[in-house]
Structures are given as structure tokens and as C-alpha cells.
Design a protein around this motif. Sequence first.
Motif, mmCIF file in Angstrom:
data_model
loop_
_atom_site.group_PDB
_atom_site.id
_atom_site.type_symbol
_atom_site.label_atom_id
_atom_site.label_comp_id
_atom_site.label_asym_id
_atom_site.label_seq_id
_atom_site.Cartn_x
_atom_site.Cartn_y
_atom_site.Cartn_z
ATOM 1 N N HIS A 46 0.834 -1.206 0.000
ATOM 2 C CA HIS A 46 0.000 0.000 0.000
ATOM 3 C C HIS A 46 0.867 1.253 0.000
ATOM 4 N N LEU A 47 2.021 1.197 0.631
ATOM 5 C CA LEU A 47 2.962 2.322 0.582
ATOM 6 C C LEU A 47 3.347 2.617 -0.871
ATOM 7 N N VAL A 48 3.592 1.549 -1.647
ATOM 8 C CA VAL A 48 3.996 1.714 -3.048
ATOM 9 C C VAL A 48 2.860 2.302 -3.868
ATOM 10 N N THR A 49 1.675 1.711 -3.776
ATOM 11 C CA THR A 49 0.553 2.211 -4.585
ATOM 12 C C THR A 49 0.186 3.638 -4.181
ATOM 13 N N HIS A 50 0.218 3.910 -2.884
ATOM 14 C CA HIS A 50 -0.113 5.254 -2.392
ATOM 15 C C HIS A 50 0.886 6.284 -2.906
ATOM 16 N N ALA A 51 2.157 5.913 -2.994
ATOM 17 C CA ALA A 51 3.170 6.852 -3.484
ATOM 18 C C ALA A 51 2.825 7.342 -4.881
ATOM 19 N N PHE A 52 2.339 6.448 -5.725
ATOM 20 C CA PHE A 52 2.018 6.835 -7.095
ATOM 21 C C PHE A 52 0.730 7.641 -7.166
ATOM 22 N N PHE A 53 -0.366 7.115 -6.582
ATOM 23 C CA PHE A 53 -1.616 7.868 -6.773
ATOM 24 C C PHE A 53 -1.689 9.135 -5.937
ATOM 25 N N LYS A 54 -1.035 9.172 -4.772
ATOM 26 C CA LYS A 54 -1.067 10.409 -3.996
ATOM 27 C C LYS A 54 -0.101 11.440 -4.576
ATOM 28 N N GLY A 55 1.057 10.983 -5.066
ATOM 29 C CA GLY A 55 1.939 11.902 -5.775
ATOM 30 C C GLY A 55 1.240 12.501 -6.973
ATOM 31 N N LEU A 56 0.493 11.669 -7.704
ATOM 32 C CA LEU A 56 -0.276 12.140 -8.850
ATOM 33 C C LEU A 56 -1.303 13.187 -8.431
ATOM 34 N N MET A 57 -2.039 12.935 -7.355
ATOM 35 C CA MET A 57 -3.103 13.854 -6.964
ATOM 36 C C MET A 57 -2.557 15.188 -6.462
ATOM 37 N N PHE A 58 -1.428 15.176 -5.768
ATOM 38 C CA PHE A 58 -0.851 16.451 -5.339
ATOM 39 C C PHE A 58 -0.360 17.258 -6.537
ATOM 40 N N LEU A 59 0.240 16.574 -7.504
ATOM 41 C CA LEU A 59 0.726 17.295 -8.672
ATOM 42 C C LEU A 59 -0.431 17.813 -9.525
ATOM 43 N N THR A 60 -1.519 17.054 -9.609
ATOM 44 C CA THR A 60 -2.687 17.566 -10.330
ATOM 45 C C THR A 60 -3.310 18.744 -9.582
ATOM 46 N N ALA A 61 -3.294 18.694 -8.251
ATOM 47 C CA ALA A 61 -3.765 19.850 -7.471
ATOM 48 C C ALA A 61 -2.908 21.071 -7.781
ATOM 49 N N GLY A 62 -1.593 20.846 -7.924
ATOM 50 C CA GLY A 62 -0.718 21.950 -8.311
ATOM 51 C C GLY A 62 -1.044 22.477 -9.691
ATOM 52 N N SER A 63 -1.435 21.577 -10.604
ATOM 53 C CA SER A 63 -1.834 21.996 -11.951
ATOM 54 C C SER A 63 -3.099 22.851 -11.894
ATOM 55 N N VAL A 64 -4.040 22.461 -11.043
ATOM 56 C CA VAL A 64 -5.259 23.262 -10.857
ATOM 57 C C VAL A 64 -4.897 24.640 -10.304
ATOM 58 N N MET A 65 -4.044 24.669 -9.301
ATOM 59 C CA MET A 65 -3.633 25.947 -8.713
ATOM 60 C C MET A 65 -2.917 26.818 -9.738
ATOM 61 N N HIS A 66 -2.087 26.178 -10.572
ATOM 62 C CA HIS A 66 -1.359 26.917 -11.616
ATOM 63 C C HIS A 66 -2.336 27.622 -12.559
ATOM 64 N N ALA A 67 -3.414 26.914 -12.899
ATOM 65 C CA ALA A 67 -4.416 27.496 -13.794
ATOM 66 C C ALA A 67 -5.297 28.518 -13.091
ATOM 67 N N MET A 68 -5.484 28.329 -11.765
ATOM 68 C CA MET A 68 -6.427 29.160 -10.996
ATOM 69 C C MET A 68 -5.742 30.294 -10.225
ATOM 70 N N ALA A 69 -4.544 30.679 -10.651
ATOM 71 C CA ALA A 69 -3.814 31.770 -9.982
ATOM 72 C C ALA A 69 -3.644 31.480 -8.496
ATOM 73 N N ASN A 70 -3.282 30.219 -8.185
ATOM 74 C CA ASN A 70 -2.994 29.754 -6.821
ATOM 75 C C ASN A 70 -4.213 29.718 -5.906
ATOM 76 N N GLU A 71 -5.390 29.660 -6.468
ATOM 77 C CA GLU A 71 -6.609 29.511 -5.671
ATOM 78 C C GLU A 71 -6.670 28.091 -5.095
ATOM 79 N N LEU A 72 -7.054 27.974 -3.808
ATOM 80 C CA LEU A 72 -7.122 26.686 -3.132
ATOM 81 C C LEU A 72 -8.540 26.262 -2.772
ATOM 82 N N ASP A 73 -9.447 27.194 -2.701
ATOM 83 C CA ASP A 73 -10.809 26.918 -2.237
ATOM 84 C C ASP A 73 -11.630 26.281 -3.359
ATOM 85 N N ILE A 74 -12.050 25.029 -3.159
ATOM 86 C CA ILE A 74 -12.791 24.323 -4.211
ATOM 87 C C ILE A 74 -14.160 24.951 -4.462
#
Length: 640
Positions: free
Chosen positions: A347-375
Amino acid sequence: MFEQLIIILLISPLVGFLINGLFGKWLKGNEKLSGTIGALAVLVSLICSIIAFVKVQGGTTLPNPDEDGIIYKWISSEILGKSFDFNIAFHVDALTTVMLLVITGVGFLIHVYSIGYMHGDEGYTRYFAYLNLFVFAMLILVLGNNYLMMFVGWEGVGLCSYLLIGFWYEKQSATDAGKKAFIVNRIGDFGFLLGMFTLFAVFGSLDFTTIFSEAEANSAVQVFGVNAIVLATLLLFVGAIGKSAQIPLYVWLPDAMEGPTPVSALIHAATMVTAGVYMIARSAVLYNIAETGAVVAWIGVLTALFAAIIALKQNDIKRILAYSTVSQLGYMFVGVGVGAYASGIFHLVTHAFFKGLMFLTAGSVMHAMANELDIRKMGGLRNKLPITHATFLVGALAIAGAPFLSGFWSKDEILHSAWGSSKAIYIIGLITAFLTAFYMFRLIFVTFYGKSRVEPEVASHLHESPAVMWLPLAILAVPSALIGLLLGVGGHNSWFHHFTEKVAGFKGEHGEALGSAIPFMIISSIVGLLGIAFAWTRYKNRVPSDEPTNALQKLVANKFYIDEIYNTFIVQPIKNASHFLLWKLFDTGIIDGIVNSVAAIIRVLGGTLRRLQTGLVQVYIASMVVGIVFFLAYYLFFAN
């Protein structure tokens, strides 16, 4: 040859750190060069990790049976007539290579992503220097063959987390979060140190092989009237609670979101927070002997449930993912706690991939949203950010346990093993699985679906991230979806379990004779899908309200006021006591008093003696005459 390979693997990020750290002033004007150096340093380690993995799969380990594996002796001393040595030495087996692949694989993609994400930042070269140092410290932690070397890496990642969480030190919230992470981890590290001291006091060594063999030979050894191995494992677990953010020391991790988003991905997915799980898995022999796994499992499952409940009412995209990390780490501790060490590491291995992916996609959203965090200020982004939406959806499905995606296999193994150990732990874990699917798809539906709530000036500039950012997302999405199929088919008889069974303490792990896993797979799949469906019915056309509507919602939205409780009953009393005792009484009254008194005495004496320095030769001659007279008088009348 194998030993040289491991040295290159370890040293490469250190070289990247030194280049960016020492020559950052000259690299500052060339971002691409600085970022490329940082990424290449980790790429070299990744290539070496792949080679090491292949060699270990073929039967090669370090140290070899005929070698001691010592690079050099670090400390050689003697206490009470007993000599001891602390060595810089490597221990490379299946568990090590799995961790190396996770650290360097996910770490490399985060470095590449950071080249685009950190573009234009004043601290660009400093950022990559810290990032390389972080990877270097984590590699030390997993490569060492003794607890002291592990502790060096353990403290190294703690230091780097402080530097990276507080990277934007101009912001008060960032510096406060960095200090909070550092201090809370010191509490856990104190327990880790006491555990190390206990093991050394009993076995006279900190080497894994020596301690494990002697513990098996003398499992009833006592210290302070209690079983030494029980005491040591519980103290080591305190360290794991701090580093891996479990109850009650989890409070630092949500605040760690103040750092750059790629840092969150690195800390939460592949490195620091997994250190506690790795340490317990590495110490499996001791935990099997001590039978303290139940404590680990219960802390893990309660943390998983508690963090999942808090995530239900959060509206900050990164904090939702942060509490998700705390919850998923709880699952890992359930796995290693019930004795299913390979399942916990899986689970550590699988979590590393999908959680790393989700944080980076969150960063992509923030990049597009001028660093907005509030969903609540997002919505309808799937058409504007198609790659980000698709990859985030893959990660969310994986963590929700959707059938045949990576989280489905690893989480099911843990729940299957928990059933054989404690029905209560299994039920709590199943409830948490439902909550996980619900809050993750609440995040998906509110962020990417429904009507757009984006501010007009931001909406006019919405665009997909550049290729240097979305390519790592696309690459991470593949293992997030498929790595479970590659490693987990067969459950406790899978290839991954057979690969890791030679790790000390892993073979014969709990859960091998639990019967068919198919009913558990069906139940967990249904639970996950129900969570997704419930989130759809509540949030497909609805935005989370600005204010909680009842006392329970307010309690959850405010994270059960744990931070406020800690601040009121622990932090402020300590600060007030330190202000009085250490500042007003000890520091100002005693230390400053002594220093100021010495200065005052010297000032008085100097002022007095200064009056004798008149500059007149006659006065100096008269002084000499008087001195000679007193000198002669002493010897004539008083000296015998």
C-alpha cells in the motif's frame, strides 16, 4: 561492483545539492540548467535503483554472505570495558530496493514537474538544492544497515522538511508551519532515540542483523523490570507516530501545505511520511517477538478514521489531500501492525504513485487558478483542464478502491489481513474506505463538474499546464492505475509477497491462511462504489456551504479543535513558563547578570586605572620609585 553502484545511487543527489547550493548565485540566471541538474541527479539514482532491483531479484544482496558490507568505521569506542563500533554500511534487500524505486521514481517525476511549476521563483536554485538534499537524506534512511545510520537519514528528512515547508519564508504562515513540523517531529524523535538507547543497552549494538539474531535468541531480556524488546518497539513506534503523522502527532502534516505543491507531493507520497512505516517493516523481527503490533494497528485504524472524518468538511484542495495522506498512512500501519508487512509496504507503493499524482494535479489546478485553493471557487474545470481532470480522476479512483486499480489491490489486502486479526479493526477500516471514496469524489465533483464559479479575471486565463508539468501527470497515472495488477494479483500469494518474503520477519506473515480473498474484494468494491455514488448524489449540482449548518458539522469543519486544544493546554503554558523561567529568571537574571556584572567590574577597574595614565614621565618615574620602595620594604621586614 554492486557496492559501488549503491554508492553512486546515494551520492548523486548529494552532488546535485552541492552544485545548486554552492553555485546557485551563478545559476540563478539560468533556471533550466539548475532544474536540469537537480532532475538529472535523481535520474542517475533512479537508474541505479532499477539495476539494484534487478540484481536483488536475481539473488544479489548487500552485504554478501562472505562480506561485512562496511564502507568505513564511523565511531569506534569503548564503554565499561566493552568495545563497540558504529559503521557506515549498507543493507540492500527486497524491502530496500522497493523503497529505492519509490523514492527515486516518484522523486524524479516531481523534480521534472518542479521545473515548470517553480518557473520565475526567486528561490529557484535554492529549491532544487533542498529537494536534492531531501532525496539524499531519505536514501540514507533506507540504505543503512543499522539504527544509527537510519536515524541520521531520519533527522535529515526532518531538517529538509523544515526548509521546504517554510521555503517561502516571507510568509508568516509558512515559517510557522515549518517550525510546527520540526518541533512536533522532535517529540517523536525523542521516542526513537530512547528506543535506540534501549536496544544498545541490551544488545550492545545498533546493527540490524546483530540485534535481530540476539533478540530471537533471548526474547525475554529485561530492562527496568519490563521486557526490553516490548519497550524498545513501543518507543520506536513513538518516532514513527511523529514522522508518519499518526494520532496524536499528526497535526504538523496538514499545515505542511504551506510549502510549494511539489514539496507536498514529495513529503506526502514518496519520502518522509513513509519513513515510519518502513522502520516498522524493517524491524519486523522485533515487533513479531514483542507482539506490540496490536498497538500499531489500533493507532493506525483510529488515525485513518479520524482523518477521513475531518477531510469530509475541508474546502482547501491541498488540505483535503493532506488529511487523505494521514488516513492512508493509518491503513499502512494497520497492515504492518497485524503482521501483514508486505501488504503494508504494498500500500505504501501504490499510495506513493496515486497520492503523488493527486498532489501534482492539485498543483496543476492551482497553476491554472492563480494559486486559488478553495474548491468552492472552482467548478466546471474538466473542459478547461482535460489532462489534469483525467489524471486526477485516475488517482481518485485508485484511492477510492475502484475495482482493479492500484488502491483496490493494496487496501483489500490490508482489510483481508485485518479481518484475521481483529474484526473491529476490519469494520473501522471498511467504514474509512467508504468515507475515503466519498470525500475524494466530493473533491472531484465540486472542482471539475457543475457550473463554473471561477472569478471572471481568472476564468479568462484558464489553460492546461505546460508539457513539463502534464507529462509527469500522464506518466504517474499509468502506475496509479496498473501497478496493482502487476504486483498484487494473487493477494498474499502474489509476486510481490514472494519477492519480499526473504526480508527478515516477513516470511510466515499473518494472513496467509485466511482463506479466499474474493468475498473481501467484493465487499470493499461495493463500499467504495457506494461512497462514489453518495458523493455524486450530494455534490453533482451542489456546492459545499460556506458555513456549517449544525454543531457536528462545525466540529468537523474545525478539525475537532485539536490544534486549539494543543495550543491552549500545551503550547502556551510551555511558552509562558519558558518566558518566565528561561528568559526573565535564568537568561536575563543569571546568564545576562553574570555577563553584565563582569563587564561592570572591568569598567570600574578600567576607569580607575585609566586615571593613572596621565602621559607625564615624572608621574611614571614617581610610581616606579614608590613600587621599588614597597618591594624592598616587603623583603626587608616581612619576608623570611
